[in-house]
Write a protein that holds these residues in place. Structure first.
Motif, PDB file in Angstrom:
ATOM      1  N   PRO A  38       0.952  -1.332  -0.005  1.00 49.91           N
ATOM      2  CA  PRO A  38      -0.046  -0.044   0.007  1.00 49.91           C
ATOM      3  C   PRO A  38       0.851   1.223  -0.045  1.00 49.91           C
ATOM      4  O   PRO A  38       0.153   2.339  -0.549  1.00 49.91           O
ATOM      5  N   ARG A  39       2.032   1.041   0.296  1.00 48.94           N
ATOM      6  CA  ARG A  39       3.055   2.283   0.373  1.00 48.94           C
ATOM      7  C   ARG A  39       3.665   2.545  -0.979  1.00 48.94           C
ATOM      8  O   ARG A  39       3.714   3.513  -1.570  1.00 48.94           O
ATOM      9  N   CYS A  40       4.516   1.591  -1.084  1.00 48.69           N
ATOM     10  CA  CYS A  40       5.395   1.845  -2.590  1.00 48.69           C
ATOM     11  C   CYS A  40       4.770   1.408  -3.871  1.00 48.69           C
ATOM     12  O   CYS A  40       5.016   1.507  -4.773  1.00 48.69           O
ATOM     13  N   GLY A  41       3.639   0.576  -3.797  1.00 47.49           N
ATOM     14  CA  GLY A  41       2.887   0.155  -4.855  1.00 47.49           C
ATOM     15  C   GLY A  41       3.468  -0.892  -5.811  1.00 47.49           C
ATOM     16  O   GLY A  41       3.063  -1.113  -6.953  1.00 47.49           O
ATOM     17  N   LEU A  42       4.419  -1.399  -5.077  1.00 49.04           N
ATOM     18  CA  LEU A  42       5.215  -2.560  -6.001  1.00 49.04           C
ATOM     19  C   LEU A  42       4.709  -3.898  -5.278  1.00 49.04           C
ATOM     20  O   LEU A  42       4.178  -4.059  -4.189  1.00 49.04           O
ATOM     21  N   PRO A  43       4.929  -4.853  -6.163  1.00 47.45           N
ATOM     22  CA  PRO A  43       4.302  -6.392  -5.890  1.00 47.45           C
ATOM     23  C   PRO A  43       4.627  -6.657  -4.341  1.00 47.45           C
ATOM     24  O   PRO A  43       5.900  -6.596  -4.084  1.00 47.45           O
ATOM     25  N   ALA A  44       3.873  -7.087  -3.680  1.00 49.32           N
ATOM     26  CA  ALA A  44       4.148  -7.653  -2.279  1.00 49.32           C
ATOM     27  C   ALA A  44       3.287  -8.548  -1.755  1.00 49.32           C
ATOM     28  O   ALA A  44       2.345  -8.960  -2.602  1.00 49.32           O
ATOM     29  N   SER A  45       3.153  -9.088  -0.467  1.00 53.79           N
ATOM     30  CA  SER A  45       2.381 -10.349   0.069  1.00 53.79           C
ATOM     31  C   SER A  45       1.206  -9.682   0.646  1.00 53.79           C
ATOM     32  O   SER A  45       0.253 -10.334   0.738  1.00 53.79           O
ATOM     33  N   SER A  46       1.193  -8.568   0.901  1.00 53.84           N
ATOM     34  CA  SER A  46      -0.206  -8.124   1.377  1.00 53.84           C
ATOM     35  C   SER A  46      -0.555  -6.578   0.863  1.00 53.84           C
ATOM     36  O   SER A  46       0.496  -5.831   0.640  1.00 53.84           O
ATOM     37  N   GLN A  47      -1.602  -6.395   0.687  1.00 55.43           N
ATOM     38  CA  GLN A  47      -2.075  -5.117   0.182  1.00 55.43           C
ATOM     39  C   GLN A  47      -2.621  -4.166   1.447  1.00 55.43           C
ATOM     40  O   GLN A  47      -2.968  -2.843   1.024  1.00 55.43           O
TER      41      GLN A  47
END
Ligand SMILES: [Zn+2]
Ligand SMILES: [Zn+2]
Length: 229
Positions: A38-47
């Motif tokens: 939600p902060r950098c907007g890059l693919p991650a495990s949690s939104q």
């Protein structure tokens, strides 16, 4: 016989609402983003939780909303608007960003900003191009989201060479002291609008400036977030 303008730009089927530009089938087929931080907007495990990279080196802004990766068809729509002045894309692009914001608001309890600001072009580039594409989108969004829009609060006081083909480090140097803040933003929750966020150096530089002037928080709103460098 429907006129050309009343056909979906992607599948050529007749449109129920001409201003929408694309039909509801194509709208649902637009490439969706993977789960992103939600902060950098890059693919991650949690939104909803910020990623490990953001916990170590947090970006200057607090939240980021994007519609799509930098890929077609948005890439095409943005370039037609930006380089050929085809403002027929403004309602669609504005609506897509609104839908992304509403979705993020539902999932992440995102607050409504007090103030919307768009990333400025330097006046010579603005003059050459005739308009600032993000300004057209910002005007609509501020009405729909019901927040103030201050078009001239950030100015770019020297033209920065195009950011294309520069490394992240070079982009940072290219932008240093390129912007100034001309208004009172103390205590304001701000949405900062840009069309494409790639390394994030432009929005980071403006966020830093706004926070330095007392802004309470920054949400970055962009049409495309480049997911691959
Ligand atoms: Zn369609
Ligand atoms: Zn992150």
């Amino acid at each position: 016989m429907p006129i050309m303008n009343s056909l979906c730009w992607l599948c050529q089927q007749p449109l129920a609402i001409v201003q929408h530009g694309i039909c509801s089938v194509c709208l649902n087929l637009l490439p969706s983003l993977p789960v992103c931080c939600p902060r950098c907007g890059l693919p991650a495990s949690s939104q909803t939780r910020q990623c490990a990279e953001c916990q170590i080196i947090p970006p200057e802004w607090q939240q980021l909303i994007a519609v799509s990766d930098y890929c077609s068809p948005l890439k095409y729509f943005i370039s037609r608007l930006k380089f050929y002045g085809e403002d027929k894309y403004v309602p669609l692009l504005s609506r897509l960003l609104l839908l992304s914001w509403l979705n993020a608001r539902r999932i992440r309890q995102l607050s409504r900003p007090d103030l919307l600001i768009s990333v400025p072009l330097h006046h010579t580039r603005h003059w050459r191009r005739g308009f600032n594409q993000t300004d057209l989108i910002a005007r609509r969004l501020s009405r729909w989201v019901n927040c103030r829009y201050l078009p001239d609060i950030i100015s770019r006081h020297r033209p920065t060479p195009s950011q294309r083909n520069l490394s992240a480090n070079q982009r940072q140097c290219n932008l240093m002291d390129a912007f100034s803040c001309n208004g009172d933003v103390r205590g304001q929750h701000i949405a900062l609008l840009d069309d494409i966020v790639t390394t994030g150096s432009t929005v980071a530089e403006i966020s830093r400036l706004l926070l330095l002037h007392g802004a309470a928080s920054i949400q970055v709103w962009c049409l495309c977030r480049t997911l691959k460098s």
